[in-house]
Design an enzyme around this catalytic site. Sequence first.
Site, PDB file in Angstrom:
ATOM      1  N   HIS A   1      17.628  26.068  -9.580  1.00  0.00           N
ATOM      2  CA  HIS A   1      18.061  25.341  -8.398  1.00  0.00           C
ATOM      3  C   HIS A   1      18.455  23.924  -8.785  1.00  0.00           C
ATOM      4  CE1 HIS A   1      15.191  28.275  -6.319  1.00  0.00           C
ATOM      5  NE2 HIS A   1      16.416  28.630  -5.986  1.00  0.00           N
TER       6      HIS A   1
ATOM      7  N   HIS B   1      21.454  32.543 -10.753  1.00  0.00           N
ATOM      8  CA  HIS B   1      20.121  32.530 -11.379  1.00  0.00           C
ATOM      9  C   HIS B   1      20.109  33.461 -12.593  1.00  0.00           C
ATOM     10  CE1 HIS B   1      17.868  29.951  -8.799  1.00  0.00           C
ATOM     11  NE2 HIS B   1      17.830  30.753  -7.751  1.00  0.00           N
TER      12      HIS B   1
ATOM     13  N   HIS C   1      24.370  33.099  -5.237  1.00  0.00           N
ATOM     14  CA  HIS C   1      23.234  32.269  -5.644  1.00  0.00           C
ATOM     15  C   HIS C   1      22.333  33.033  -6.620  1.00  0.00           C
ATOM     16  CE1 HIS C   1      20.051  29.159  -4.416  1.00  0.00           C
ATOM     17  NE2 HIS C   1      19.356  30.039  -5.127  1.00  0.00           N
ATOM     18  N   GLU C   2      21.961  34.260  -6.244  1.00  0.00           N
ATOM     19  CA  GLU C   2      21.079  35.048  -7.111  1.00  0.00           C
ATOM     20  C   GLU C   2      21.787  35.433  -8.410  1.00  0.00           C
ATOM     21  OE1 GLU C   2      18.101  34.958  -6.306  1.00  0.00           O
ATOM     22  OE2 GLU C   2      18.372  34.397  -4.212  1.00  0.00           O
TER      23      GLU C   2
END
EC number: 3.4.24.-
Length: 394
Positions: free
Chosen positions: A329, A323, A319-320
Site C-alpha cells: 500500500h 500486490h 489493486h490485488e
Amino acid sequence: MISYLASIFLLATVSAVPSGRVEVVFPSVETSRSGVKTVKFTALDQNVELKLRSAGEILGKHFAIQDVDVESLRRKIYRDSVNGAALLIDEDGPLTIEGIVNSKLRIQPFESGRIIKDGMIAHQIVEVIDDKKSYDRVAVIHENVKRNAENVSRMAEENDCIVVEYYIVTDSAFTKRFKSNSALTNYVTVMFTGVQNLMDTLELGIGVRLLGVTAFNEETEPSFIKDNLIPGPPEAFEPDVLITAMSQYYCNHQTGLAKDTDLIFLITARGMGDPREDGTVDINTAGIANSAGVCKPCLKAGIATDDSNYNERVDTLAHESVHLLGSPHDGEGPDQVSVEGSPGAANCPAKAGYIMGNRKDPNKYKFSPCTKKCVEYLLSKPTAFCIFEQCSDF
C-alpha cells in the site's frame, strides 16, 4: 519445502453502489476506417464521447470456458483507456452496448419494451457512487528459506512483452447470479478489460490476458471454498483463512490452467470479514492477495468480492493484482513486500489518493509513482520470469 508466516495488513477503501439515478439514451456509434468506434450520448449531466479500440487480445489465444463462442466475444471487446471505458459492442442485429463507460457510469440495453429508434435499441445509463468503507488485505510472506534465483528457467529478453495471465474461478454464489456461462463470461471480460485500463496507468506496458474461467456451482466447489465457509447469516469467509487455503489448494493441484497461469483469482459474491463471537461476520473486506506471489505456484492467488451487477470491483482486482506484482500500500515500507530489496512505497502517502492508497480524486484511478517503482523492481528479478513472453506468442 519453504515454510513461511503470513502477516495480514489492512487498508481502508470505498466501494461503489448504484446511486439510483438512471436515464434512457440512444447512443450514436460511428466506425472509422481504422476500426476505431466513436460512441456519443448525453446522460446524467455528462456529455460522453468515447474513442474505442478493439481489445480482443484480453482473451488469450486458447481462452477456455464451456458453451461460449470465444471468437464472437473477442470481436465485441472495446476499450478507451483515457476515459476508463470497457465495453462489449454487439453488431449482430440491432446494435447493443454494455459495460463500463467511465468511473461513474455503466451502460446496458434497456430491456423494458426493447424500444428502437433509427435502428438503435434504447440503452440504460446507471450511475454508481462511492459508498461505505471496506478493507483490502495483503498477506506478506516472511520466508524462512530464500529461493534460489538460479533455478529460474527463462530470463527476460530484450524484445519480450510483459503479459500477466489470469485464470479466474468463481464461487457458486457468484456463478448463480448469471443465466448462463456466456453471461458470466461477458461480465468477467468487461471486468478485466477495465483492469487493463488501470494497469495502463503504470506506464510499464503490462498486458492483461484471461486464460480461462471456471464457474463453480454448489456441487463442484472445491474444498478450500466449502470447508472455510462461515454459515452466517450471511454466508461469508474469513479472508486470511481463505487465501491461505486457496493458496495451498492450488499448490497441491498444479494442473491445466492452474499450472499454466501467472495469477489465479477467486471472485466471490459472498462477503469477507472478521468473525464475531455470536457466529456472524463483520463484512469489511473487498479483497486479499499474497504479496509478490506472481509466478510462485503456491502463492499466486488473489480474491475479490463482487456482489454487484455493474462491475464495481475493477479497482479491487487491479489493486490485488498489483500486490501480487510486488507493491505494498502507499505509505508502507519495503518490510511490507515479500521481495528482498524492494523500494517500498513509504514516500507516497496514502492520503494522496492513488489506487494503493485511500482512493480520492483526482488520483483514485491511477497508480502512484511508488507503486510503479515497486512493480518495476519485481519485473527486474529472475522470479518474475513467467510474465515475459515473446511478443509473437500472444
